[in-house]
Each structure stands twice: as structure tokens, then as C-alpha cells.
Design an enzyme around this catalytic site. Sequence first.
Site, short mmCIF file in Angstrom:
data_model
loop_
_atom_site.label_atom_id
_atom_site.label_comp_id
_atom_site.label_asym_id
_atom_site.label_seq_id
_atom_site.Cartn_x
_atom_site.Cartn_y
_atom_site.Cartn_z
CG MET A 111 -1.88 -1.35 1.11
SD MET A 111 -2.94 -1.12 2.60
CE MET A 111 -3.79 0.26 2.46
N GLY A 129 -0.33 4.35 -0.33
CA GLY A 129 -0.90 5.59 -0.01
C GLY A 129 -1.72 6.38 -0.93
CB VAL A 169 -6.97 6.09 -5.42
CG1 VAL A 169 -6.27 6.23 -6.95
CG2 VAL A 169 -8.18 5.50 -5.67
CB CYS A 217 11.51 0.04 -7.16
SG CYS A 217 10.51 0.02 -5.68
CB CYS A 240 9.42 7.28 -5.16
SG CYS A 240 10.91 6.06 -4.90
#
Length: 377
Positions: free
Chosen positions: A10, A12, A14, A105, A201
Site C-alpha cells: 500500500m 498511500g 488510490v 524497485c 519517488c
Amino acid sequence: MSKGKIIVAMSGGVDSAVTAGLLMEEGYEVIGVNLRTWEYEAPACDTTKKSCCSPEDIRDARDVGLSLKIPFYVVKMEKVFQEKVIDRFIDDYQHGKTPNPCVECNTFVKFGALFEKAKALGIDRIATGHYARIAQNGERYAIANGLDMGKNQAYYLYGLSQENLKNVIFPLGEMTKPEVREIARRMGLPVAEKAESQEICFIPENDYRKFLEKKNVEFTPGFFKLRDGRIIGKHKGRENFTIGQRKGLGIAWKNPLYVIAIEDDGSVILGEENETYTGAFSVIDYNYQGLAPLEEGESLECRVQVRYRHTPIRCKITRIGDDLVVNPIEDVRGVTPGQSAVFYPLDSDYLLLGGIIRKGSIEMQIRELEPAVALQN
């Protein structure tokens, strides 16, 4: 009856929130996990920016967990992320390549370290909010394109192993982004209207050059050259450029110029548009998915995609030693060392395999690929 435990990564956003909600509705015992991959208090990270480098995303993921009434944990992944993603990102730019950190990643963090942690806890299955599907070709599993081609993320998932593919679920693979947002509204999720970040990120300013400077990378100055060796200018660092780049060169010429090669000595080779098209090139560090490993000298006609927004084109691939030699059958431009190349069948949308486009000087690539090109012809 419960379908068993499953870990949902998760972020963060939708997509992962809806993934968790849908799996709950299907009867899974969902455990939400947020991967802390970056030292948020570090000066290189501006925590006020809206990106997944922000602590705000951890709070959003936690709030989704509270809304769904599921267990939620933050797992520290800074070390593996540093080694497998950030260090490689820096090293690639220092060697004239353009890295693809999202691939690393996914391969080493989300479906590497997280998968191993899940197994250690006795949980076999994980799920993410990627817009992708799982396909089978005989006994082999492969990533297949998601339904929403505007969000299709199969390109970034070629590094998943057969074990990963057998145990991952992508609930959003058959959905579009508007449908996902509508489900989020129906579920009353607090991130239903949250905007998504398009940034890397760990580079919230979306300026990799500033990031490299903050990491004390010494830029390699050199000359702008034409393909015939003529020097037409100087630059302050090859790290500032990537294959196919046109803007920001600072060179006045009769026709627009593009970066067509970045050499080890710091030279940045420029050419006009007709010189941006690529002949044979090679791919290394490849991972097979829907295709059984090729034997030495074995060839296959398929389609290749050389960047995220690129439409796959027909090609012929041949395994030569540790390299996969790619001979385009259709025109292709902007083939960039360090970026990924993924391969599809001629008539289907699942991944055969994928790997990293290899770097070499123009002369070296021509010389080294001559035997392979001759073999294919």
C-alpha cells in the site's frame, strides 16, 4: 470462508487502496504493508512535495487501513532500496546510461525483499495496484498488458520470477482508472480523489541532475561531436544528457540535433533526426517469463518495446553468448542504454522476456554485433 492471508503493498494512493478493498470483498484476510524505502528526513528529500517520497503517503496508507479495518504495518526497506535502486541509478548516470529505477524497485524490492518477508511469515501471496494481468503459456507464467493501456504497467514488471507470477494478484488488471476511482468512492476510501505522482519517488523535485549533485557525483565534461568525429561544442557533463534528447543542448545548427550516443570519454554524439534510428542492438540481464530460455544461436521473431510509451515493433532476436541481439524489422528510434527492452509475441500481449539495453560506443556495437547480424541474415 477465508481465502487465506495476503499482503497488499500500500503506497498511500488510490490504486493500492482499492486493491486491498477488492481483495477483502473476495474473502481474503488482507494485511496492508507500506514500504519505507527512503530516509524522509534526509536533506535530499523535500517532504513538502507531493510524491511517494513524502510521509503524507504513509499516513494516507494508514488511514486506508483504518477505514478498511485491516492490519497495517510500515516495513523498513531503506537498505535494499539504496543498494538495488539508488546506487544503480547513480552508477548508470556516471557511466553514460539512463537508468530505469521503477523496474529495479519492482524486481528487487516489491517482488523481491517484500516477497521474501511474506514467505518468512508463512504468507505466500502478495498483491499490488499495478494495471497488469497474469497469463500462462503452457507451464510458464507471464505478465500481460492491463486493460487500460493508458495505465498499462507491464513494461516495468518483466523482472518478476515464475514464483512471483504464481503468487501475485493484480485486481486492477481488468479495470480502467476511472473505474478504480469510482470503486474507491463506493468504498468510502479517504484517497478516492487523491492525485497521483508522476515523479521518481526519491527525486521529488523531478530533477535528477540536482539529485546527482546532492550525492556529490562528479560530472564528466567533454565535447559535443558529430558521428564523423567533428567537434562542434563543449558540455559540462555527460550526466546531463540522455539518448534522444533534443532540448537543452545549447548547440546552434542548421537542423535540429539529437543525442544519439554518450561515450565513456565524456563525448556526447549528436545527429540529425534521420540518425536517431537504430539498427541492431543488444540486451543483457534479461529475465524469461512466457518464453523458455533460448539456446545459443537460437532466433525468434517477436515484438520489442524499448521505452514505456513506445509501441512495440517487429524484430528478430538471437541469443549470442550472454547477449540477446535484437535486429529491428521496423524502424525504431531512441534506443537508450540502461533502459529496458521487453518482448512480446507477434500476436499476443504477454511478456516473453525483458532485459537492459547494453551500452557501447557506436563503433564497438557495430563491430561486436557484426557476427550476430550476419548469423540472422
